[in-house]
Design a protein around this motif. Structure first.
Motif, PDB file in Angstrom:
ATOM      1  N   ILE A 156       1.086  -1.375   0.245  1.00 31.87           N
ATOM      2  CA  ILE A 156      -0.356  -0.075   0.651  1.00 31.87           C
ATOM      3  C   ILE A 156       1.093   0.969  -0.656  1.00 31.87           C
ATOM      4  CG2 ILE A 156       0.409   0.143   2.324  1.00 31.87           C
ATOM      5  CD1 ILE A 156      -3.167   1.185   1.833  1.00 31.87           C
ATOM      6  N   LEU A 203      -2.176  -5.452   4.634  1.00 29.24           N
ATOM      7  CA  LEU A 203      -2.602  -6.500   5.049  1.00 29.24           C
ATOM      8  C   LEU A 203      -4.180  -6.726   4.983  1.00 29.24           C
ATOM      9  CD1 LEU A 203      -2.307  -6.981   9.178  1.00 29.24           C
ATOM     10  CD2 LEU A 203      -1.005  -8.414   7.862  1.00 29.24           C
ATOM     11  N   HIS A 208      -8.304  -3.702  13.192  1.00 35.97           N
ATOM     12  CA  HIS A 208      -8.364  -1.770  13.694  1.00 35.97           C
ATOM     13  C   HIS A 208      -7.894  -1.904  14.965  1.00 35.97           C
ATOM     14  CE1 HIS A 208      -7.670   1.602  12.943  1.00 35.97           C
ATOM     15  NE2 HIS A 208      -8.239   1.599  14.003  1.00 35.97           N
ATOM     16  N   GLN A 232     -15.822  -0.811  10.475  1.00 38.22           N
ATOM     17  CA  GLN A 232     -15.145   0.629   9.486  1.00 38.22           C
ATOM     18  C   GLN A 232     -16.450   0.734   7.898  1.00 38.22           C
ATOM     19  OE1 GLN A 232     -11.168   1.118   9.056  1.00 38.22           O
ATOM     20  NE2 GLN A 232     -10.802   1.190  11.072  1.00 38.22           N
ATOM     21  N   HIS A 235     -12.688   2.975   5.637  1.00 36.68           N
ATOM     22  CA  HIS A 235     -11.670   3.819   6.534  1.00 36.68           C
ATOM     23  C   HIS A 235     -12.828   4.295   7.309  1.00 36.68           C
ATOM     24  CE1 HIS A 235      -9.106   2.024   3.392  1.00 36.68           C
ATOM     25  NE2 HIS A 235      -8.679   2.651   2.318  1.00 36.68           N
TER      26      HIS A 235
HETATM   27  P1  ADP Z   1      -6.260   7.319   8.355  1.00 36.54           P
HETATM   28  O1  ADP Z   1      -4.549   8.627   8.666  1.00 36.54           O
HETATM   29  O2  ADP Z   1      -5.726   8.226   6.452  1.00 36.54           O
HETATM   30  O3  ADP Z   1      -6.963   7.552   8.454  1.00 36.54           O
HETATM   31  P2  ADP Z   1      -4.293   5.114   8.479  1.00 36.54           P
HETATM   32  O4  ADP Z   1      -2.793   4.913   7.863  1.00 36.54           O
HETATM   33  O5  ADP Z   1      -5.000   4.908   9.857  1.00 36.54           O
HETATM   34  O6  ADP Z   1      -4.551   6.792   7.776  1.00 36.54           O
HETATM   35  O7  ADP Z   1      -5.269   4.002   7.752  1.00 36.54           O
HETATM   36  C1  ADP Z   1      -6.453   4.058   7.513  1.00 36.54           C
HETATM   37  C2  ADP Z   1      -7.067   2.691   7.067  1.00 36.54           C
HETATM   38  O8  ADP Z   1      -6.188   1.888   5.756  1.00 36.54           O
HETATM   39  C3  ADP Z   1      -6.608   1.376   8.388  1.00 36.54           C
HETATM   40  O9  ADP Z   1      -7.661   1.427   9.486  1.00 36.54           O
HETATM   41  C4  ADP Z   1      -7.161   0.588   6.959  1.00 36.54           C
HETATM   42  O10 ADP Z   1      -8.293   0.274   7.152  1.00 36.54           O
HETATM   43  C5  ADP Z   1      -6.217   0.595   5.987  1.00 36.54           C
HETATM   44  N1  ADP Z   1      -5.561   0.693   5.737  1.00 36.54           N
HETATM   45  C6  ADP Z   1      -4.144   1.507   5.913  1.00 36.54           C
HETATM   46  N2  ADP Z   1      -2.456   0.794   6.122  1.00 36.54           N
HETATM   47  C7  ADP Z   1      -2.455  -0.351   5.735  1.00 36.54           C
HETATM   48  C8  ADP Z   1      -2.151  -1.804   5.117  1.00 36.54           C
HETATM   49  N3  ADP Z   1      -0.627  -1.808   5.289  1.00 36.54           N
HETATM   50  N4  ADP Z   1      -2.544  -2.553   5.328  1.00 36.54           N
HETATM   51  C9  ADP Z   1      -3.982  -2.959   4.919  1.00 36.54           C
HETATM   52  N5  ADP Z   1      -5.092  -1.821   5.525  1.00 36.54           N
HETATM   53  C10 ADP Z   1      -4.271  -1.086   5.125  1.00 36.54           C
END
Ligand code: ADP
Length: 448
Positions: A156, A203, A208, A232, A235
């Motif tokens: 990602i 992943l 979460h 969620q 997101h």
């Molecule tokens: P934001 O600050 O935009 O909320 P996050 O890093 O918290 O960004 O990621 C938001 C969401 O994106 C996570 O809750 C998850 O659903 C998805 N996500 C982010 N990184 C990953 C990853 N490495 N693998 C799988 N899903 C991810």
């Protein structure tokens, strides 16, 4: 302690901060936009100052106007709430220059943890588990491609300054990675004024989890255990609970202690949340640190008895944390549903307009954090969340039962809300058995 605190926010979180101020004998002052002129929370402020038109860039995001209001109202400190300027290090710096306490971390500590790349690096150094991925921002597509083949697809692409799920691209092959790198960079530059992106392992199925931590200006830090925010949609969190059902307590304790170490390493005072994804082996992988109070803080308050907003205000005034790690004990289970003014049957269409009637639930273990009431007209300018319904009980089964009953009692109309959706989600086997991942709500909505 402060005499007056300005709240640079609106809605339910403004009301939450007003309540904490009153308990501490502080006079709360609100700023508001023209669209929020009739905001029900304003009645409970000592003073309310209009800072401009409805659109947030012309009011709640205007640092100059908020600082002017703070000067006029003669406040000692500003609480930013969440969203708007809460994670803006420049705003924290301006507050400091104007000798107004920013209720949150110093601008330096905020930058140390708030930038996802810097935060990951520091987290790794205190032993927090991070995703395999880039240590630095990635500019060169060739570098990204070779990294991805090393860690394996899917990966990602994420923005260093990202938030709200923006600036992220999943890539399942090289072609998608090259395209994703460019589009994530553009989206991030436009949305956050910072186009730095990095790459990490993606992943497919995860829960979460996040650890709530608190630090003070005397080098103390504690964790308040975890929340599970697996429910969620796009997101956006819908349901949050504490503690997380069915996890490995030893693994949890290890990351929770490391999360408190991270605050000490960052010289951080105030509230923060360290977010993780948990894989099928119940191993944690850190996502990012949020350097502010979270929407879902009440579930932690209910299971620990710690008032997070009051602690934030106290430590900002220079007091030590009122608790040590040994004082923090979990009691029972709490679950929160976000009540959004959206129509779940019409693709979550936002529902601005008049709330003609509202009957709030009650009973044992029920808490409502909301500014909504009958006669309130929801303006179209802001986030659709109009409140949070939280149930606490001795165990998860009781908390679910109380929440379901409270949702049934909760009447809001004629605007549509997410209440009926919550009632259905709380009955799914996935939720009831905590046999879920961050995409289960979307699969459920798609009828799968
Ligand atoms: P934001 O600050 O935009 O909320 P996050 O890093 O918290 O960004 O990621 C938001 C969401 O994106 C996570 O809750 C998850 O659903 C998805 N996500 C982010 N990184 C990953 C990853 N490495 N693998 C799988 N899903 C991810």
């Amino acid at each position: 302690m402060f005499g007056r605190v300005l709240i640079a926010n609106r809605g339910e979180i403004a009301l939450r901060i007003i309540r904490a101020c009153r308990e501490l004998g502080i006079e709360p002052v609100c700023v508001y936009s023209e669209a929020d002129r009739d905001g029900p929370w304003l009645r409970h402020a000592e003073q309310a100052v209009c800072i401009g038109p409805g659109p947030a860039p012309e009011s709640y995001l205007r640092i100059d106007r908020i600082i002017s209001a703070a000067e006029v109202a003669n406040v000692d400190a500003i609480h930013p709430g969440y969203g708007f300027l809460a994670e803006n290090a420049h705003f924290a710096e301006v507050c400091r220059d104007c000798e107004i306490e920013f209720i949150g971390p110093s601008p330096e500590a905020m930058a140390r943890l708030g930038d996802k790349i810097a935060g990951r690096r520091l987290a790794k150094s205190v032993g927090l588990p991070t995703f395999p991925g880039s240590e630095e921002a990635i500019d060169d597509p060739e570098e990204a491609v070779s990294l991805a083949s090393e860690i394996g697809y899917p990966v990602i692409v994420k923005a260093a300054a990202g938030g709200g799920g923006r600036g992220m691209r999943i890539a399942r092959n090289e072609e998608a990675l090259r395209a994703g790198l460019e589009s994530a960079r553009q989206e991030a530059a436009a949305a956050f004024g910072n186009g730095a992106v990095y790459v990490e392992k993606f992943l497919e199925r995860a829960r979460h989890l996040e650890i709530q931590v608190l630090g003070d200006k005397h080098g103390n830090a504690v964790h308040l255990y975890e929340r599970d925010c697996t429910s969620q949609r796009r997101h956006q969190k819908l349901i949050e609970e504490a503690p997380a059902p069915g996890i490995d307590p030893e693994k949890r304790d290890r990351v929770a202690h490391a999360a408190a170490d991270l605050l000490r390493a960052a010289n951080y005072s105030g509230a923060a949340t360290v977010e993780f994804l948990m894989d099928a082996n119940h191993d944690f992988h850190m996502l990012e640190v949020n350097t502010r109070v979270q929407v879902e803080h009440p579930v932690t308050e209910l299971v620990t008895g710690v008032d997070i907003v009051k602690e934030m205000i106290r430590v900002s005034a220079g007091e030590p944390l009122s608790i040590t790690q040994a004082d923090v004990r979990l009691s029972g289970h709490a679950i929160e549903c976000r009540i959004n003014a959206e129509d779940p049957d019409r693709n979550f269409m936002p529902q601005a307009g008049l709330i003609e009637h509202l009957a709030a639930p009650g009973g044992p273990g029920i808490r409502i954090d909301s500014h909504a009431r009958a006669g309130y007209r929801i303006p179209p300018n802001y986030d659709s969340m109009i409140g949070k319904l939280i149930a606490h009980g001795p165990d998860r089964t009781t908390a679910i039962a109380r929440l379901r009953q409270a949702l049934r009692e909760f009447e809001i109309g004629p605007i549509r809300t997410t209440i009926p959706l919550h009632l259905r989600l709380l009955e799914t086997a996935a939720f009831v058995n905590a046999d879920f991942d961050i995409h289960y709500v979307e699969r459920y909505l798609a009828g799968e």
